[in-house]
Write an enzyme that holds these catalytic residues in place. Structure first.
Site, PDB file in Angstrom:
ATOM      1  N   ASP A 119      37.668 -12.880  -8.500  1.00 50.70           N
ATOM      2  CA  ASP A 119      38.817 -12.450  -7.701  1.00 50.70           C
ATOM      3  C   ASP A 119      38.749 -10.940  -7.472  1.00 50.70           C
ATOM      4  OD1 ASP A 119      41.276 -12.377  -6.444  1.00 50.70           O
ATOM      5  OD2 ASP A 119      42.408 -12.383  -8.323  1.00 50.70           O
TER       6      ASP A 119
ATOM      7  N   SER B 298      46.410 -14.373 -13.116  1.00 50.68           N
ATOM      8  CA  SER B 298      45.521 -15.492 -13.449  1.00 50.68           C
ATOM      9  C   SER B 298      45.325 -15.679 -14.962  1.00 50.68           C
ATOM     10  CB  SER B 298      44.180 -15.360 -12.710  1.00 50.68           C
ATOM     11  OG  SER B 298      43.655 -14.071 -12.829  1.00 50.68           O
TER      12      SER B 298
ATOM     13  N   ASP C 259      32.143  -4.716 -16.142  1.00 49.58           N
ATOM     14  CA  ASP C 259      31.985  -5.116 -14.749  1.00 49.58           C
ATOM     15  C   ASP C 259      31.960  -6.651 -14.657  1.00 49.58           C
ATOM     16  OD1 ASP C 259      30.944  -4.209 -11.904  1.00 49.58           O
ATOM     17  OD2 ASP C 259      29.760  -5.922 -12.557  1.00 49.58           O
ATOM     18  N   GLY C 260      32.742  -7.181 -13.735  1.00 46.29           N
ATOM     19  CA  GLY C 260      32.855  -8.633 -13.613  1.00 46.29           C
ATOM     20  C   GLY C 260      31.546  -9.300 -13.225  1.00 46.29           C
TER      21      GLY C 260
ATOM     22  N   HIS D 127      37.593 -10.658 -12.764  1.00 48.75           N
ATOM     23  CA  HIS D 127      38.427  -9.540 -12.295  1.00 48.75           C
ATOM     24  C   HIS D 127      39.859  -9.875 -12.723  1.00 48.75           C
ATOM     25  CE1 HIS D 127      34.872  -9.257  -9.769  1.00 48.75           C
ATOM     26  NE2 HIS D 127      35.243  -8.090  -9.326  1.00 48.75           N
TER      27      HIS D 127
ATOM     28  N   GLU E  52      37.737  -6.915 -17.060  1.00 49.45           N
ATOM     29  CA  GLU E  52      38.484  -6.038 -16.146  1.00 49.45           C
ATOM     30  C   GLU E  52      37.915  -4.640 -16.323  1.00 49.45           C
ATOM     31  OE1 GLU E  52      41.046  -6.019 -13.722  1.00 49.45           O
ATOM     32  OE2 GLU E  52      40.657  -3.860 -13.834  1.00 49.45           O
TER      33      GLU E  52
HETATM   34  C1  SAM Z   1      42.878  -8.881  -7.259  1.00 52.89           C
HETATM   35  S1  SAM Z   1      42.948  -8.050  -8.794  1.00 52.89           S
HETATM   36  C2  SAM Z   1      42.859  -9.329  -9.982  1.00 52.89           C
HETATM   37  C3  SAM Z   1      44.040 -10.197 -10.096  1.00 52.89           C
HETATM   38  C4  SAM Z   1      43.920 -11.297 -11.108  1.00 52.89           C
HETATM   39  N1  SAM Z   1      42.677 -12.041 -11.013  1.00 52.89           N
HETATM   40  C5  SAM Z   1      45.057 -12.261 -10.948  1.00 52.89           C
HETATM   41  O1  SAM Z   1      44.900 -13.239 -10.203  1.00 52.89           O
HETATM   42  O2  SAM Z   1      46.093 -12.080 -11.584  1.00 52.89           O
HETATM   43  C6  SAM Z   1      41.323  -7.395  -8.944  1.00 52.89           C
HETATM   44  C7  SAM Z   1      41.074  -6.643 -10.237  1.00 52.89           C
HETATM   45  O3  SAM Z   1      39.683  -6.374 -10.327  1.00 52.89           O
HETATM   46  C8  SAM Z   1      39.492  -5.135 -10.983  1.00 52.89           C
HETATM   47  N2  SAM Z   1      38.118  -4.740 -10.645  1.00 52.89           N
HETATM   48  C9  SAM Z   1      37.647  -4.121  -9.555  1.00 52.89           C
HETATM   49  N3  SAM Z   1      36.303  -4.071  -9.577  1.00 52.89           N
HETATM   50  C10 SAM Z   1      35.916  -4.709 -10.718  1.00 52.89           C
HETATM   51  C11 SAM Z   1      34.651  -5.030 -11.285  1.00 52.89           C
HETATM   52  N4  SAM Z   1      33.511  -4.669 -10.682  1.00 52.89           N
HETATM   53  N5  SAM Z   1      34.626  -5.708 -12.438  1.00 52.89           N
HETATM   54  C12 SAM Z   1      35.789  -6.084 -13.059  1.00 52.89           C
HETATM   55  N6  SAM Z   1      37.001  -5.800 -12.567  1.00 52.89           N
HETATM   56  C13 SAM Z   1      37.067  -5.135 -11.409  1.00 52.89           C
HETATM   57  C14 SAM Z   1      40.609  -4.272 -10.436  1.00 52.89           C
HETATM   58  O4  SAM Z   1      40.894  -3.218 -11.324  1.00 52.89           O
HETATM   59  C15 SAM Z   1      41.752  -5.294 -10.328  1.00 52.89           C
HETATM   60  O5  SAM Z   1      42.543  -5.286 -11.490  1.00 52.89           O
END
Ligand code: SAM
Length: 285
Positions: free
Chosen positions: A164, A100, A143-144, A42, A118
């Site tokens: 995350d 991150s 999808d993560g 994520h 992402e």
């Molecule tokens: C908390 S933020 C991430 C912050 C990043 N890891 C950092 O530490 O800088 C969560 C991210 O996950 C993305 N997201 C939400 N559901 C997701 C999924 N199923 N797969 C991938 N990304 C997803 C959101 O768009 C968002 O940008």
């Protein structure tokens, strides 16, 4: 779906907690001569402009990175994280917060590799542009949770997965527990770091049981709370005042190192001078 945008929250206490630990995890991998792989499921934007209107809306960074980044008395375990912060803000004014992906990029050695996934279309496009041409970095809009199946096990056979989630849909704790169980079956020796918000303590207790029920061993639990309630007591405010991370297969002595680090961060970012932390083995070796 995907209403969450991390730019509203960038640099808050939860980011500081998460990224300070991320640096320790990657630094430990960098101590052996063999290459490692880092998967950020994520990944977000990669880097955040704190002057942007969304970041300015609640200015969450005022209670997070702004309280920490220029302190001279930070413990040695925070040095790598603070160096990454200073590299993004070389003139000493706090303008950019590295997410991150950018923090991890500082810790990759020439032979190491990272994959960033992402789901948000525009965030992913910006992330891809940031790392365009970088042969050590692969960015995919996907999808993560699917990414765990796509990228694991990595050919390097050593590395870290950061999970995350934005926790913006119901059932996320259960989804994560299932995803971790599947990933661990594919790659049992990897290190997994799973961030979670400490908003409803009963949900966290269920999550802990779900993780324990997978049979996975060596699970370290770390939490930071910015209010006086101890981090082990129920937080029922509906507002995020604490957060945690489960680390599966942590590096040697992370538990010993994390305790003073989190004590210092809890004090530095506490709303009332009385933050709290937890460092405990949810499942020992
Ligand atoms: C908390 S933020 C991430 C912050 C990043 N890891 C950092 O530490 O800088 C969560 C991210 O996950 C993305 N997201 C939400 N559901 C997701 C999924 N199923 N797969 C991938 N990304 C997803 C959101 O768009 C968002 O940008």
């Amino acid at each position: 779906m995907l209403a969450y945008r991390h730019l509203f929250h960038a640099g808050n206490f939860a980011d500081v907690f998460k990224h300070a630990l991320l640096v320790r995890l990657l630094a430990a991998l960098g101590q052996k001569a063999k290459p490692f792989f880092y998967l950020d499921t994520h990944a977000g934007l990669g880097r955040y402009d704190l002057a942007h209107a969304w970041a300015q809306k609640a200015r969450e960074f005022d209670h997070g990175i702004a309280r920490v980044w220029l302190r001279r008395d930070a413990p040695p375990a925070l040095a790598g994280y603070l160096a990454a912060m200073r590299a993004e803000n070389p003139d000493g004014r706090l303008r950019y917060y590295p997410g991150s992906p950018c923090i991890a990029r500082h810790l990759l050695r020439p032979g190491d590799r990272m994959a960033l996934t992402e789901l948000n279309k525009s965030d992913c496009a910006e992330l891809a542009a940031r790392f365009a041409g970088d042969r050590q970095v692969q960015v995919r809009r996907m999808d993560g949770y699917e990414a765990l199946g796509t990228f694991l096990p990595p050919k390097e056979r050593r590395g870290l997965v950061l999970l995350d989630s934005s926790f913006d849909r119901a059932g996320e704790f259960a989804r994560i527990a299932a995803a971790i169980a599947g990933a661990h079956r594919r790659w049992a020796t990897g290190t997994y770091a799973v961030w979670y918000p400490a908003i409803e303590r009963p949900a966290i207790r269920r999550f802990e049981r779900e993780i324990a029920d997978t049979g996975i061993r060596k699970v370290l639990q770390l939490e930071l709370c910015v209010v006086a309630e101890t981090a082990t007591r129920a937080l029922q405010t509906g507002v995020m005042l604490g957060c945690g991370m489960l680390v599966i297969n942590p590096p040697w002595r992370l538990d010993e190192e994390a305790a003073p680090l989190l004590d210092w961060l809890a004090q530095a970012m506490a709303r009332d001078g009385k933050g709290a932390r937890v460092v405990r083995w949810l499942v020992p070796e």
